[in-house]
Structures are given as structure tokens and as C-alpha cells.
Design an enzyme around this catalytic site. Sequence first.
Site, PDB file in Angstrom:
ATOM      1  N   ASN A 134     -10.961  -2.689  -5.338  1.00 40.55           N
ATOM      2  CA  ASN A 134     -10.186  -1.678  -6.071  1.00 40.55           C
ATOM      3  C   ASN A 134     -10.818  -1.281  -7.412  1.00 40.55           C
ATOM      4  OD1 ASN A 134      -6.989  -2.877  -4.830  1.00 40.55           O
ATOM      5  ND2 ASN A 134      -8.145  -1.077  -4.167  1.00 40.55           N
ATOM      6  N   ASP A 139       0.825  -1.219   0.000  1.00 44.14           N
ATOM      7  CA  ASP A 139       0.000   0.000   0.000  1.00 44.14           C
ATOM      8  C   ASP A 139       0.858   1.268   0.000  1.00 44.14           C
ATOM      9  OD1 ASP A 139      -2.439   1.309  -0.033  1.00 44.14           O
ATOM     10  OD2 ASP A 139      -2.597   1.399   2.152  1.00 44.14           O
TER      11      ASP A 139
HETATM   12  C1  IPE Z   1      -5.348  -2.667  -0.058  1.00 43.45           C
HETATM   13  O1  IPE Z   1      -5.051  -1.346  -0.243  1.00 43.45           O
HETATM   14  C2  IPE Z   1      -5.371  -3.381  -1.374  1.00 43.45           C
HETATM   15  C3  IPE Z   1      -4.067  -3.583  -2.006  1.00 43.45           C
HETATM   16  C4  IPE Z   1      -2.915  -3.238  -1.511  1.00 43.45           C
HETATM   17  C5  IPE Z   1      -4.107  -4.242  -3.277  1.00 43.45           C
HETATM   18  P1  IPE Z   1      -6.218  -0.239  -0.409  1.00 43.45           P
HETATM   19  O2  IPE Z   1      -5.524   1.045  -0.604  1.00 43.45           O
HETATM   20  O3  IPE Z   1      -7.166  -0.672  -1.463  1.00 43.45           O
HETATM   21  O4  IPE Z   1      -6.947  -0.313   0.993  1.00 43.45           O
HETATM   22  P2  IPE Z   1      -7.842   0.759   1.735  1.00 43.45           P
HETATM   23  O5  IPE Z   1      -8.838   1.264   0.736  1.00 43.45           O
HETATM   24  O6  IPE Z   1      -6.941   1.844   2.218  1.00 43.45           O
HETATM   25  O7  IPE Z   1      -8.454   0.009   2.871  1.00 43.45           O
HETATM   26  C1  IPE Z   2      -1.626   0.186  -3.302  1.00 40.79           C
HETATM   27  O1  IPE Z   2      -1.380   1.537  -3.334  1.00 40.79           O
HETATM   28  C2  IPE Z   2      -1.827  -0.414  -4.669  1.00 40.79           C
HETATM   29  C3  IPE Z   2      -3.205  -0.820  -4.960  1.00 40.79           C
HETATM   30  C4  IPE Z   2      -4.200  -0.819  -4.144  1.00 40.79           C
HETATM   31  C5  IPE Z   2      -3.467  -1.276  -6.338  1.00 40.79           C
HETATM   32  P1  IPE Z   2      -2.571   2.583  -3.337  1.00 40.79           P
HETATM   33  O2  IPE Z   2      -2.948   2.841  -4.751  1.00 40.79           O
HETATM   34  O3  IPE Z   2      -3.670   2.143  -2.468  1.00 40.79           O
HETATM   35  O4  IPE Z   2      -1.862   3.876  -2.754  1.00 40.79           O
HETATM   36  P2  IPE Z   2      -2.432   4.863  -1.666  1.00 40.79           P
HETATM   37  O5  IPE Z   2      -2.801   4.036  -0.464  1.00 40.79           O
HETATM   38  O6  IPE Z   2      -3.626   5.524  -2.259  1.00 40.79           O
HETATM   39  O7  IPE Z   2      -1.312   5.801  -1.390  1.00 40.79           O
HETATM   40 MG    MG Z   3      -4.102   2.421  -0.510  1.00 44.38          MG
END
Ligand code: IPE
Ligand code: IPE
Ligand code: MG
Length: 236
Positions: free
Chosen positions: A71, A23
Site C-alpha cells: 500500500n 477493502d
Molecule cells: C488489500 O486491499 C489491503 C488492505 C485491505 C489493507 P488492496 O486494495 O490493497 O488490494 P488490491 O490492490 O486490490 O489487491
Molecule cells: C482498503 O480500501 C483500505 C486500504 C487498503 C488501506 P481501499 O483503499 O483499497 O479501497 P478501494 O479498494 O480502492 O475502493
Molecule cells: Mg482496495
Amino acid sequence: MEEAQKQEICVDERLQHIAFIMDGNGRWAKKRGMPREYGHAVGAKTFERVTRFCGDIGISTVTVYAFSTENWRRPQHEVRAIMKIFGEYLNTARKKADENRVHVVFIGDMSIFPENIREQMRTVDVETAQYPTTLNIAVNYGGRDEIVHAVNALLDEGKTHVTEEEISSRLYTAHSPMPDLIVRTGGELRLSNFLLWQSAYAEFYFCDTLWPDMGEAEIRAAVESFYQRKRRFGGV
Ligand code: IPE
Ligand code: IPE
Ligand code: MG
């Protein structure tokens, strides 16, 4: 990396399976005045580096959360960019197999992907099967979806009553041991629907490092933290 450094954090049978919630890609890019998609591109490079390193230190199973069932709620352009990166990874995974040295397995609900992509996933899996470290890549993965899928598979077999063992054996991760350590980068303190069933007795390590910055030092810190824990599994 230096051989001596590598030895320093070789793991044993207590730490067979590490899972990563990758993340922080979007925030990493925003901090640099760049679009979130750029963070995903750099994050993909980090993912290959981190998984190679985990194999080098003797981890036998690495699971990464790449794209959740939730996502898809993101703006279309971001989803499209992530899928493009995923497609590029699939195209190069076979060529890079000797460099990455991991057996690539995809976990999640693959029914959403077109048949040609599913075929590519199966090919990468078969062609990397000789490598001793298993890399489970979770795409269109949700922990609740996985449990529902497992129970439905059992119902389809005619079962009217299910056991824990039967559910475990129908999960997308049935081929892997339960995770010993779950690492989440990006500062959030939650599971976000990752490995809900499997995490029952996992140890957790949360860090503020944003995923594209994830590296050997932070992995070393996570592993050291893991070895300081006393896992009781409900015993004394
Ligand atoms: C969790 O991250 C999913 C992945 C790393 C693929 P998210 O960014 O989607 O999670 P939330 O929305 O902060 O809970
Ligand atoms: C994790 O990084 C990757 C996926 C969920 C695909 P994020 O895209 O959630 O990045 P932040 O949390 O918004 O910074
Ligand atoms: Mg995230």
C-alpha cells in the site's frame, strides 16, 4: 444491539478466529463524490464497530488487514492520510479500551515506524491485555514478508533446516490460532498478500459490500455461511 439478536449468532469453538480484508474505502468515498481519504476515515469507524461486535458474539481472535506492504505504492497524500488516521487511533485506543473491549496487538513489520509510534503500539498492547478478545491489526503487513521474516529469525538462531511448526511459531500471528474464516469486503476475489501461510485451511467469504458499509447483517451472513461448510482438512 438487542440481547436476543446477539444470542442468535453466538459462535462456538469451531469459529475462534475471523480475519477481515477491509477493502472498498476508496470506492465508497468516490461513489459519494468525496476524496478516497474520506472513505478511510469512515472505514476506521466501521473497523471499531465491527471488531466490538465480533467480540460481543464470542469470537476470540479478530485480525484486520489495515495496511499492506504494497500500500506504500499509493499516492503520498493518501498514505499520509491513512497514517494520520492510524496515529489518531493509537492516541485514542487507550481511552477507548473499556468501550472497545479488545486486546489490541499490532502485526507486521514495525521496523518501518519511528520508535515513538512503536512505543505507543506496545503500550496499547500491554494496557489492553486484560480483554478476552484479541484484535490483531495488520499494518505494513505482507504474507510473504512475514514468512521471510520467520525463516530469517530461524536462520539467525542457527537453524539450517526448518519445520512447519517452527515457521508457524515465528509468524507475527504466533500467539493466535489459525484463521477459521477470512472475510473480504469490496468485491475482489483475492488475498492480496494476506495471511498466506495461515490461510491454508481457512474458509473464505467474499462480499460486494464496501468496507465502510460493513455491518452486523453481513457479518451474520458470513458466520451463517461458515457454519454451512464442511471442513475436512484433507480428510473424508
Ligand atoms: C488489500 O486491499 C489491503 C488492505 C485491505 C489493507 P488492496 O486494495 O490493497 O488490494 P488490491 O490492490 O486490490 O489487491
Ligand atoms: C482498503 O480500501 C483500505 C486500504 C487498503 C488501506 P481501499 O483503499 O483499497 O479501497 P478501494 O479498494 O480502492 O475502493
Ligand atoms: Mg482496495
